[in-house]
Design an enzyme around this catalytic site. Structure first.
Site, PDB file in Angstrom:
ATOM      1  N   LYS A   1       0.479  -1.264   0.072  1.00 51.15           N
ATOM      2  CA  LYS A   1      -0.010  -0.232   0.076  1.00 51.15           C
ATOM      3  C   LYS A   1       0.970   0.611  -0.202  1.00 51.15           C
ATOM      4  O   LYS A   1       0.590   2.029  -1.156  1.00 51.15           O
ATOM      5  CB  LYS A   1      -0.830  -0.159   1.217  1.00 51.15           C
ATOM      6  CG  LYS A   1      -2.019   1.297   0.893  1.00 51.15           C
ATOM      7  CD  LYS A   1      -2.881   0.561   2.483  1.00 51.15           C
ATOM      8  CE  LYS A   1      -3.231   2.005   2.644  1.00 51.15           C
ATOM      9  NZ  LYS A   1      -4.081   2.267   4.215  1.00 51.15           N
TER      10      LYS A   1
ATOM     11  N   GLU B   1      10.945  -4.050   4.449  1.00 42.35           N
ATOM     12  CA  GLU B   1      10.864  -6.239   3.527  1.00 42.35           C
ATOM     13  C   GLU B   1      10.508  -6.632   2.673  1.00 42.35           C
ATOM     14  O   GLU B   1      11.308  -6.979   1.268  1.00 42.35           O
ATOM     15  CB  GLU B   1       9.837  -6.761   4.511  1.00 42.35           C
ATOM     16  CG  GLU B   1      10.282  -6.903   5.588  1.00 42.35           C
ATOM     17  CD  GLU B   1       9.623  -5.561   6.677  1.00 42.35           C
ATOM     18  OE1 GLU B   1       9.411  -4.657   6.122  1.00 42.35           O
ATOM     19  OE2 GLU B   1       9.227  -5.974   8.389  1.00 42.35           O
TER      20      GLU B   1
ATOM     21  N   GLY C   1      -4.628  -2.071   5.725  1.00 42.49           N
ATOM     22  CA  GLY C   1      -4.319  -3.375   5.043  1.00 42.49           C
ATOM     23  C   GLY C   1      -4.290  -4.863   5.328  1.00 42.49           C
ATOM     24  O   GLY C   1      -4.795  -5.867   4.227  1.00 42.49           O
ATOM     25  N   ARG C   2      -4.950  -5.051   6.567  1.00 45.44           N
ATOM     26  CA  ARG C   2      -5.287  -6.276   7.421  1.00 45.44           C
ATOM     27  C   ARG C   2      -7.032  -6.004   6.228  1.00 45.44           C
ATOM     28  O   ARG C   2      -7.361  -7.236   6.966  1.00 45.44           O
ATOM     29  CB  ARG C   2      -5.423  -6.308   8.860  1.00 45.44           C
ATOM     30  CG  ARG C   2      -6.201  -4.744   9.593  1.00 45.44           C
ATOM     31  CD  ARG C   2      -5.742  -5.099  10.482  1.00 45.44           C
ATOM     32  NE  ARG C   2      -6.170  -3.805  12.178  1.00 45.44           N
ATOM     33  CZ  ARG C   2      -5.454  -2.951  12.062  1.00 45.44           C
ATOM     34  NH1 ARG C   2      -4.628  -2.625  11.012  1.00 45.44           N
ATOM     35  NH2 ARG C   2      -5.918  -2.244  12.625  1.00 45.44           N
TER      36      ARG C   2
ATOM     37  N   GLU D   1      -4.129  -6.776  16.142  1.00 46.44           N
ATOM     38  CA  GLU D   1      -3.864  -5.038  15.066  1.00 46.44           C
ATOM     39  C   GLU D   1      -5.222  -4.378  15.581  1.00 46.44           C
ATOM     40  O   GLU D   1      -4.590  -3.247  15.677  1.00 46.44           O
ATOM     41  CB  GLU D   1      -3.019  -5.745  13.481  1.00 46.44           C
ATOM     42  CG  GLU D   1      -2.264  -4.454  13.390  1.00 46.44           C
ATOM     43  CD  GLU D   1      -1.074  -5.153  11.766  1.00 46.44           C
ATOM     44  OE1 GLU D   1      -1.307  -5.900  11.598  1.00 46.44           O
ATOM     45  OE2 GLU D   1      -1.751  -3.834  11.255  1.00 46.44           O
TER      46      GLU D   1
ATOM     47  N   HIS E   1      -4.694 -33.828  18.925  1.00 48.09           N
ATOM     48  CA  HIS E   1      -4.349 -34.112  19.539  1.00 48.09           C
ATOM     49  C   HIS E   1      -2.832 -33.877  19.959  1.00 48.09           C
ATOM     50  O   HIS E   1      -1.660 -34.200  19.745  1.00 48.09           O
ATOM     51  CB  HIS E   1      -3.774 -35.329  18.012  1.00 48.09           C
ATOM     52  CG  HIS E   1      -4.256 -35.966  17.319  1.00 48.09           C
ATOM     53  ND1 HIS E   1      -4.236 -37.216  18.022  1.00 48.09           N
ATOM     54  CD2 HIS E   1      -6.042 -35.967  16.907  1.00 48.09           C
ATOM     55  CE1 HIS E   1      -5.661 -38.766  17.555  1.00 48.09           C
ATOM     56  NE2 HIS E   1      -6.171 -37.361  16.743  1.00 48.09           N
TER      57      HIS E   1
ATOM     58  N   LYS F   1       8.093  -0.975  12.034  1.00 50.03           N
ATOM     59  CA  LYS F   1       8.779  -0.314  10.936  1.00 50.03           C
ATOM     60  C   LYS F   1      10.318   0.586  10.628  1.00 50.03           C
ATOM     61  O   LYS F   1      11.540   0.548  10.278  1.00 50.03           O
ATOM     62  CB  LYS F   1       8.067   0.529   9.854  1.00 50.03           C
ATOM     63  CG  LYS F   1       6.637  -0.676   9.533  1.00 50.03           C
ATOM     64  CD  LYS F   1       5.899  -0.035   8.588  1.00 50.03           C
ATOM     65  CE  LYS F   1       4.513  -0.605   8.139  1.00 50.03           C
ATOM     66  NZ  LYS F   1       3.854  -0.143   6.819  1.00 50.03           N
TER      67      LYS F   1
HETATM   68  C1  G6Q Z   1      -1.918  -3.960   8.397  1.00 50.49           C
HETATM   69  C2  G6Q Z   1      -0.486  -3.342   8.505  1.00 50.49           C
HETATM   70  C3  G6Q Z   1       0.127  -3.670   8.035  1.00 50.49           C
HETATM   71  C4  G6Q Z   1       0.737  -3.982   6.405  1.00 50.49           C
HETATM   72  C5  G6Q Z   1       1.687  -3.811   6.445  1.00 50.49           C
HETATM   73  C6  G6Q Z   1       2.585  -3.740   5.141  1.00 50.49           C
HETATM   74  O1  G6Q Z   1      -3.186  -3.377   8.275  1.00 50.49           O
HETATM   75  O2  G6Q Z   1      -0.813  -1.654   8.212  1.00 50.49           O
HETATM   76  O3  G6Q Z   1       0.327  -4.963   8.348  1.00 50.49           O
HETATM   77  O4  G6Q Z   1      -0.181  -4.453   5.383  1.00 50.49           O
HETATM   78  O5  G6Q Z   1       2.654  -3.503   7.510  1.00 50.49           O
HETATM   79  O6  G6Q Z   1       2.397  -2.519   4.568  1.00 50.49           O
HETATM   80  P1  G6Q Z   1       1.854  -2.261   2.974  1.00 50.49           P
HETATM   81  O7  G6Q Z   1       1.252  -2.898   2.244  1.00 50.49           O
HETATM   82  O8  G6Q Z   1       2.311  -0.519   3.018  1.00 50.49           O
HETATM   83  O9  G6Q Z   1       3.794  -2.665   2.455  1.00 50.49           O
END
Ligand code: G6Q
Length: 507
Positions: free
Chosen positions: A178, A184, A238-239, A324, A355, A475
């Protein structure tokens, strides 16, 4: 309660479309349910739901709306954000996704050397990874010939393990971020790009890389063709973003028609949530049950146990969604809360979980409310296996509730000194969701159900569910130490961190 009321099972249930929710095996009376509904009313939940769907900036601390529901809104609907209907733009992006996926799946789209694509590698992390992974695993039965791979961890070994499985000539990379600033994802995308261009040359990037982001200028700098960019909006977190272009890898793997069914399922759950009275509203009831145990019983966690291997990533996906969103200790007035908020989420598919950690649920010292999610039909129609699986599903919730008394243990002729060890206290709460069949539509409903449950909990706990400052901190944190590692310099740290860095640098 079951002993005194033989009709209880029929009373505490909601049957909606292909969902049958039985919440009778919980420590709830009709009065409890009534009081919990009153609590939700006092917290002005109905008004809050309206604000959520109307695109008001309910993510106050980031000054954003929370409009993942608009991503699955029917074309005929209007959702206004800053006085503009966002639905036509949502459908433009969906059509672009449809066309792109069809061309890749059919083989019309070709790599730089004229070969069709056999593999898709999704590069993203957190919300740009967990949803696509969970859904593509869940819908494996509906998948086409494309091999799907996911690179999320900045661990270079993880990246190499994936790259060694694919062929540069036939691999499509989907970079999902996003912000397009996530360390990463940028590191992994850069490594993948180098791996590709070392073999096929710089020009190959245009045919082999697409991106999903809100940050168009950063994508340009990275070198991805603007035509290969699938936009997403600031008002989707994002989530909660798998419904947007973040779901591109899902649409590639299951085809655009199935992707649309996933969205339709979510949309049906949205309508149910927005229009149903609180006492018959599935996400509301589930949220109130969570609050009941979390705040009145001191339960620390909630287990999610799907009785299908396909949903093996659901607990991990919900860990992010729930923890989160509601792992907050400051209320909406900026004051520390003096009550419990978000709980711990964990789980694994049954029967494997039986199990393993079920021992603690049956005989441990903690109250662990559990969700049991099962399906009436299996996908391959193997009745023998399905009956065995589902017999376990039903037997576990019954046993967790009934327990086993001393008398029952003695009647089995158990040696007297072993009796206490074989007694099960019972009264362990479970909520059972029995769904007709796992398909894109029912999965869409299930995910949206949990999204709305998160929302309701946030309203009652009076916290902001849609920011994630704790994740943002993560981050930034590594940057200082990374610089030190790269320059071989020493920074100011505590003695523990200094010792660890010395040991790491000593080779
Ligand atoms: C989700 C968080 C987090 C995010 C990641 C990736 O709600 O904000 O998990 O999705 O840090 O972020 P980018 O999509 O910006 O790379």
């Amino acid at each position: 309660m079951f002993e005194t009321d033989t009709q209880r099972g029929g009373q505490f249930k909601i049957h909606w479309e292909d969902f049958y929710l039985d919440f009778s095996k919980n420590h709830l009376s009709s009065e409890t349910c009534e009081l919990l509904s009153q609590l939700a009313q006092e917290c002005e939940l109905p008004t809050a739901i309206k604000q959520y769907f109307e695109g008001q900036r309910i993510n106050v601390t980031e000054n954003r709306a929370v409009l993942h529901t608009a991503l699955r809104a029917d074309k005929s609907k209007s959702v206004l954000f800053d006085n503009e209907n966002v639905v036509p733009e949502v459908h433009n992006v969906l059509e672009k996704i449809d066309q792109f996926c069809l061309s890749v799946i059919s083989g019309d789209a070709k790599g730089a050397t004229g070969k069709t694509f056999t593999d898709v590698v999704n590069i993203g992390i957190g919300g740009s990874d967990l949803g696509p992974v969970m859904v593509t695993e869940a819908l494996e039965h509906y998948r086409n010939h494309l091999g799907l791979h996911f690179i999320s961890n900045v661990d270079g070994d993880h990246v190499q393990e994936i790259l060694k499985k694919v062929n540069p000539e036939t691999t499509l990379f989907v970079v999902v971020s996003k912000s397009f600033t996530t360390q990463e994802t940028l590191a992994n995308a850069t490594t993948a790009k180098k791996w590709l261009t070392d073999v096929l040359g710089e020009k190959a990037v245009a045919a082999h890389f697409v991106a999903v982001s809100t940050n168009l200028s950063m994508i340009n700098t990275f070198g991805i063709d603007p035509d290969n960019v699938f936009p997403m909006n600031d008002w989707v977190g994002g989530r909660f973003s798998l419904w947007s272009a973040v779901g591109l890898t899902i649409a590639l793997g299951i085809g655009p028609k199935n992707f649309r069914s996933l969205l339709e399922g979510a949309q049906k759950m949205d309508d149910h949530f927005a229009q149903t009275p609180l006492s018959e509203n599935i996400p509301v009831v589930l949220a109130l049950i969570t609050i009941w145990y979390n705040n009145f019983y001191g339960a620390e966690s909630e287990a999610i146990i799907p009785y299908t291997q396909y949903l093996h990533r659901l607990p991990a996906y919900l860990q992010q969604g729930i923890m989160e969103s509601n792992g907050k200790s400051i209320d909406r007035n900026g004051k520390p809360v003096d009550y419990q908020t978000g709980n711990l989420i964990w789980g694994e598919p049954g029967t494997n979980a039986q199990h393993a950690f079920f021992q603690l649920i049956h005989q441990g010292t903690k109250t662990i409310p559990a969700h049991f999610i099962g399906f009436k039909k299996s996908l391959f129609g193997n009745d023998d296996h399905h009956q065995k699986l589902m017999a376990n599903f039903f037997a576990q919730t019954e046993a967790l509730m009934q327990g086993k008394s001393e008398t029952a243990v003695r009647q089995e002729g158990v040696n007297e000194n072993l009796v206490p060890f074989k007694v099960f206290e019972g009264n362990n709460p479970t909520t059972t969701l029995l769904i007709d069949k796992l398909n894109p539509e029912s999965l869409g409903k299930l995910i949206a159900m949990y999204e709305h449950k998160i929302f309701v909990e946030g309203i009652v706990w009076n916290i902001y569910s849609y920011d994630q400052w704790g994740v943002e901190l993560g981050k930034q944190l590594a940057n200082t130490i990374l610089e030190e590692l790269q320059n071989n310099s020493k920074g100011q740290h505590d003695s523990s961190t200094n010792g660890l860095l010395r040991h790491f640098n000593a080779g």
